[in-house]
Design a protein around this motif. Structure first.
Motif, PDB file in Angstrom:
ATOM      1  N   TYR A 153      -6.987   9.343   4.555  1.00 17.15           N
ATOM      2  CA  TYR A 153      -5.930   8.804   3.688  1.00 17.15           C
ATOM      3  C   TYR A 153      -6.460   8.266   2.377  1.00 17.15           C
ATOM      4  O   TYR A 153      -5.690   8.053   1.424  1.00 17.15           O
ATOM      5  CB  TYR A 153      -5.109   7.752   4.440  1.00 17.15           C
ATOM      6  CG  TYR A 153      -5.669   6.357   4.476  1.00 17.15           C
ATOM      7  CD1 TYR A 153      -6.466   5.954   5.545  1.00 17.15           C
ATOM      8  CD2 TYR A 153      -5.406   5.434   3.486  1.00 17.15           C
ATOM      9  CE1 TYR A 153      -6.978   4.665   5.601  1.00 17.15           C
ATOM     10  CE2 TYR A 153      -5.929   4.144   3.518  1.00 17.15           C
ATOM     11  CZ  TYR A 153      -6.714   3.770   4.586  1.00 17.15           C
ATOM     12  OH  TYR A 153      -7.243   2.510   4.636  1.00 17.15           O
ATOM     13  N   LYS A 154      -7.788   8.026   2.336  1.00 21.61           N
ATOM     14  CA  LYS A 154      -8.391   7.620   1.063  1.00 21.61           C
ATOM     15  C   LYS A 154      -9.863   7.992   1.096  1.00 21.61           C
ATOM     16  O   LYS A 154     -10.402   8.306   2.176  1.00 21.61           O
ATOM     17  CB  LYS A 154      -8.180   6.138   0.771  1.00 21.61           C
ATOM     18  CG  LYS A 154      -8.981   5.153   1.611  1.00 21.61           C
ATOM     19  CD  LYS A 154      -8.713   3.726   1.110  1.00 21.61           C
ATOM     20  CE  LYS A 154      -9.546   2.697   1.841  1.00 21.61           C
ATOM     21  NZ  LYS A 154      -9.290   1.315   1.362  1.00 21.61           N
ATOM     22  N   LYS A 176       1.490 -11.837   1.900  1.00 21.05           N
ATOM     23  CA  LYS A 176       0.873 -10.565   2.301  1.00 21.05           C
ATOM     24  C   LYS A 176       1.765  -9.397   1.915  1.00 21.05           C
ATOM     25  O   LYS A 176       1.304  -8.349   1.425  1.00 21.05           O
ATOM     26  CB  LYS A 176       0.634 -10.553   3.815  1.00 21.05           C
ATOM     27  CG  LYS A 176       0.114  -9.232   4.358  1.00 21.05           C
ATOM     28  CD  LYS A 176      -1.284  -8.913   3.869  1.00 21.05           C
ATOM     29  CE  LYS A 176      -1.808  -7.651   4.501  1.00 21.05           C
ATOM     30  NZ  LYS A 176      -3.179  -7.332   4.060  1.00 21.05           N
ATOM     31  N   ARG A 230      -6.481  14.799  -7.452  1.00 22.43           N
ATOM     32  CA  ARG A 230      -7.205  13.532  -7.660  1.00 22.43           C
ATOM     33  C   ARG A 230      -8.034  13.533  -8.949  1.00 22.43           C
ATOM     34  O   ARG A 230      -8.834  12.613  -9.150  1.00 22.43           O
ATOM     35  CB  ARG A 230      -8.141  13.267  -6.472  1.00 22.43           C
ATOM     36  CG  ARG A 230      -7.434  13.066  -5.161  1.00 22.43           C
ATOM     37  CD  ARG A 230      -6.658  11.777  -5.104  1.00 22.43           C
ATOM     38  NE  ARG A 230      -6.135  11.549  -3.749  1.00 22.43           N
ATOM     39  CZ  ARG A 230      -5.391  10.507  -3.425  1.00 22.43           C
ATOM     40  NH1 ARG A 230      -5.058   9.630  -4.338  1.00 22.43           N
ATOM     41  NH2 ARG A 230      -4.949  10.359  -2.194  1.00 22.43           N
ATOM     42  N   ARG A 274       1.100  -2.955  -4.428  1.00 20.97           N
ATOM     43  CA  ARG A 274       0.371  -1.685  -4.506  1.00 20.97           C
ATOM     44  C   ARG A 274       1.308  -0.495  -4.336  1.00 20.97           C
ATOM     45  O   ARG A 274       1.257   0.471  -5.095  1.00 20.97           O
ATOM     46  CB  ARG A 274      -0.745  -1.652  -3.457  1.00 20.97           C
ATOM     47  CG  ARG A 274      -1.860  -2.634  -3.762  1.00 20.97           C
ATOM     48  CD  ARG A 274      -3.035  -2.475  -2.839  1.00 20.97           C
ATOM     49  NE  ARG A 274      -3.787  -1.254  -3.037  1.00 20.97           N
ATOM     50  CZ  ARG A 274      -4.622  -1.010  -4.052  1.00 20.97           C
ATOM     51  NH1 ARG A 274      -4.768  -1.920  -4.994  1.00 20.97           N
ATOM     52  NH2 ARG A 274      -5.278   0.117  -4.143  1.00 20.97           N
ATOM     53  N   ASP A 333     -10.680  -5.388   4.538  1.00 20.87           N
ATOM     54  CA  ASP A 333     -10.504  -4.098   3.877  1.00 20.87           C
ATOM     55  C   ASP A 333     -11.607  -3.158   4.341  1.00 20.87           C
ATOM     56  O   ASP A 333     -12.726  -3.221   3.832  1.00 20.87           O
ATOM     57  CB  ASP A 333     -10.572  -4.305   2.360  1.00 20.87           C
ATOM     58  CG  ASP A 333     -10.101  -3.060   1.653  1.00 20.87           C
ATOM     59  OD1 ASP A 333     -10.359  -2.914   0.462  1.00 20.87           O
ATOM     60  OD2 ASP A 333      -9.485  -2.227   2.327  1.00 20.87           O
ATOM     61  N   THR A 380      -3.842   5.259  -9.906  1.00 21.68           N
ATOM     62  CA  THR A 380      -3.917   6.691 -10.217  1.00 21.68           C
ATOM     63  C   THR A 380      -2.951   7.477  -9.334  1.00 21.68           C
ATOM     64  O   THR A 380      -2.730   7.112  -8.178  1.00 21.68           O
ATOM     65  CB  THR A 380      -5.356   7.221  -9.955  1.00 21.68           C
ATOM     66  OG1 THR A 380      -5.757   6.861  -8.638  1.00 21.68           O
ATOM     67  CG2 THR A 380      -6.328   6.658 -10.979  1.00 21.68           C
ATOM     68  N   ARG A 435     -14.973  -1.940   2.549  1.00 23.55           N
ATOM     69  CA  ARG A 435     -15.297  -2.681   1.334  1.00 23.55           C
ATOM     70  C   ARG A 435     -16.547  -3.532   1.551  1.00 23.55           C
ATOM     71  O   ARG A 435     -16.668  -4.196   2.575  1.00 23.55           O
ATOM     72  CB  ARG A 435     -14.116  -3.574   0.931  1.00 23.55           C
ATOM     73  CG  ARG A 435     -14.330  -4.350  -0.355  1.00 23.55           C
ATOM     74  CD  ARG A 435     -13.066  -5.108  -0.760  1.00 23.55           C
ATOM     75  NE  ARG A 435     -12.041  -4.212  -1.266  1.00 23.55           N
ATOM     76  CZ  ARG A 435     -12.020  -3.762  -2.535  1.00 23.55           C
ATOM     77  NH1 ARG A 435     -12.976  -4.101  -3.377  1.00 23.55           N
ATOM     78  NH2 ARG A 435     -11.050  -2.968  -2.947  1.00 23.55           N
ATOM     79  N   GLY A 462      -1.089   6.954   1.957  1.00 26.02           N
ATOM     80  CA  GLY A 462      -1.420   6.931   3.380  1.00 26.02           C
ATOM     81  C   GLY A 462      -1.978   5.588   3.801  1.00 26.02           C
ATOM     82  O   GLY A 462      -1.956   4.624   3.038  1.00 26.02           O
TER      83      GLY A 462
END
Ligand code: SAJ
Length: 435
Positions: free
Chosen positions: A337-338, A219, A421, A226, A169, A265, A172, A271
């Motif tokens: 995208y995040k 996977k 957001r 999600r 990830d 949220t 992370r 994305g």
């Protein structure tokens, strides 16, 4: 001595030489972990520029620092190559190549096929082959296996095959390769044993399942989970809007439930290179057996509608100022995208910008992680974020809430904000429109 015993011994003594195909955000951290566990690794990548950078000890993957990579290269334990022939004398190979979607939303497994063809060409006999790329159930058995047994080899005796989904990830830090449990499915029990032995050297908790297809499905469940839950919370936003409720208040309050609830949220869309794409591998596979994966398709429909919904919010907000979108200056804050990454793949910001431009808006963006942007519709560079750029915008649209932003200051400077957001939480001059 059986080939299985020979492989297990080489893994135990770390004599085994490992190949990793695809030195991207999955393959490179995996290669580094294997070298740190004591193995010699050759990383195969078709991109000569990446090969040159890696052999110079320079990383292009956020999670692998040059300082961690360089000693591994200088010790000779890690090297990169663009030549598949370098896999001829390795003992195990992990395949970590991309699995994108075609424009038709059908799986593109051409990278897997190319890797499998090349591995078969250099000889699979005596090797463990593990596919890591996210793909539909059945891929390992239908694509990898036939290419390895065409020379008469027997799976589980002469060559060993497994599937193990990647859980890398990017960005992370609370979980590492070692601390993230890793699911592994083998074509046979002996294949599973060998794959568990290898990955047990780099992962604290290897998790065996009964087959490669089960591992492939795990996977897809993880990422479909999600996509569907993000779709649910996005529809909650649409419903709260209809009912005059604040979806952020509702979600935050629901999240106080200490069990049986997981917070997602709402946002401007979904994305990244995983969540918007991976579930379509599953729905495509189910179509081949005449089944419609309704949750996947509905989630995709809701999530892909969000950019339109955001543009509608911008139009309504400008309308309160008696302004049309056409000719209005719209500043987008955050296009990755995040938050806190520079990756714009499948970012909903691209759709929002395109839709605004189609309606005549003069669009600019700021993103501290994305200096410039080329999409199929436009080329842009990030503007400098100053009080003037904020004040000159007829509408500021918050798409990605990077931690770098000073939201109180932005709320003071901007005349009108559409906040997708809930970044301007409780601040601002009352000129903030929320999803
Ligand atoms: N998003 C929302 N609302 C949410 C969560 C995400 O709108 O509640 C949006 C994000 O803005 C983004 C997209 O969905 O555009 C995907 O977000 P993500 O958090 O799923 O991030 P990804 O795509 O980087 O997903 C990866 C996955 N990791 C792996 O596959 C190994 C995912 O399983 C992780 O849970 C996720 O990172 C994570 O938590 O960071």
């Amino acid at each position: 001595m059986s080939r299985k015993t020979e492989l297990l011994q080489k893994i135990e003594t770390r004599e085994a030489r490992i190949g990793v195909v695809g030195m991207g955000y999955v393959g490179l951290p995996l290669a580094v972990a294997l070298v740190e566990a004591g193995f010699s690794v050759v990383g195969i990548d078709v991109d000569q520029a990446k090969v040159a950078l890696l052999n110079a000890g320079r990383s292009y993957v956020e999670d692998v620092a040059d300082g961690a990579l360089r000693p591994l290269v200088e010790s000779g334990k890690l090297r990169a190559s663009a030549d598949y022939a370098d896999l001829a004398d390795v003992d195990a190979i992990s395949i970590c190549v991309p699995t994108p979607l075609r424009k038709t939303k059908d799986p593109d497994i051409s990278y897997i096929i190319n890797a499998a063809d090349n591995i078969a060409r250099c000889g699979g006999t005596g090797k463990l082959i593990i596919l890591e790329s996210t793909t539909y159930p059945g891929t390992t058995e239908e694509i990898i296996v036939p290419r390895l047994i065409s020379n008469g080899d027997v799976i589980g005796q002469d060559v060993f095959v497994a599937f193990s989904p990647e859980r890398i990830d990017p960005g992370r830090t609370d979980y590492t390769v070692w601390t993230t449990p890793k699911v592994i499915g083998g074509m046979t029990p002996d294949c599973l044993d060998v794959a568990m032995a290898l990955y047990g050297t780099i992962v604290e908790q290897p998790v065996p399942v009964s087959s490669t297809a089960a591992a492939e499905m795990v996977k897809l469940l993880e990422n479909t989970f999600r996509a569907v839950n993000i779709g649910l919370v996005n529809e909650m936003a649409l419903m709260c809007d209809k009912l005059g409720l604040n979806v952020w208040e509702v979600v935050d309050a629901a999240a106080t439930k200490p069990y049986g609830f997981m917070k997602f949220t709402p946002g401007p869309g979904v994305g990244g290179h995983c969540i918007p794409l991976d579930p379509h591998y599953l729905s495509w596979k189910l179509k081949t057996v005449n089944y419609t994966a309704r949750f996947i398709e509905l989630a995709a429909e809701v999530n892909s509608h969000m950019p339109d919904y955001v543009v509608g919010k911008v139009a309504d907000a400008l309308n309160t100022d008696r302004k049309a979108i056409n000719g209005s200056r719209v500043l987008i804050l955050g296009i990755a995208y995040k938050p806190n990454v520079g990756d714009v793949r499948e970012s909903p910001a691209l759709d929002v910008i395109h839709l605004l431009q189609e309606r005549g808006a003069v669009v600019s963006y700021h993103d501290p992680y994305v200096a410039d942007l080329t999409s199929e519709w436009f080329e842009m560079a990030s503007v400098e974020l100053t009080a003037v750029t904020l004040q000159q915008a007829d509408c500021v649209v918050i798409i990605t809430n990077h931690a770098d932003y000073d939201w109180a200051w932005i709320a003071e400077q901007a005349g009108l904000i559409v906040d997708t957001r809930n970044a301007i939480e409780g601040e601002g001059n009352g000129r903030v429109v929320y999803l």
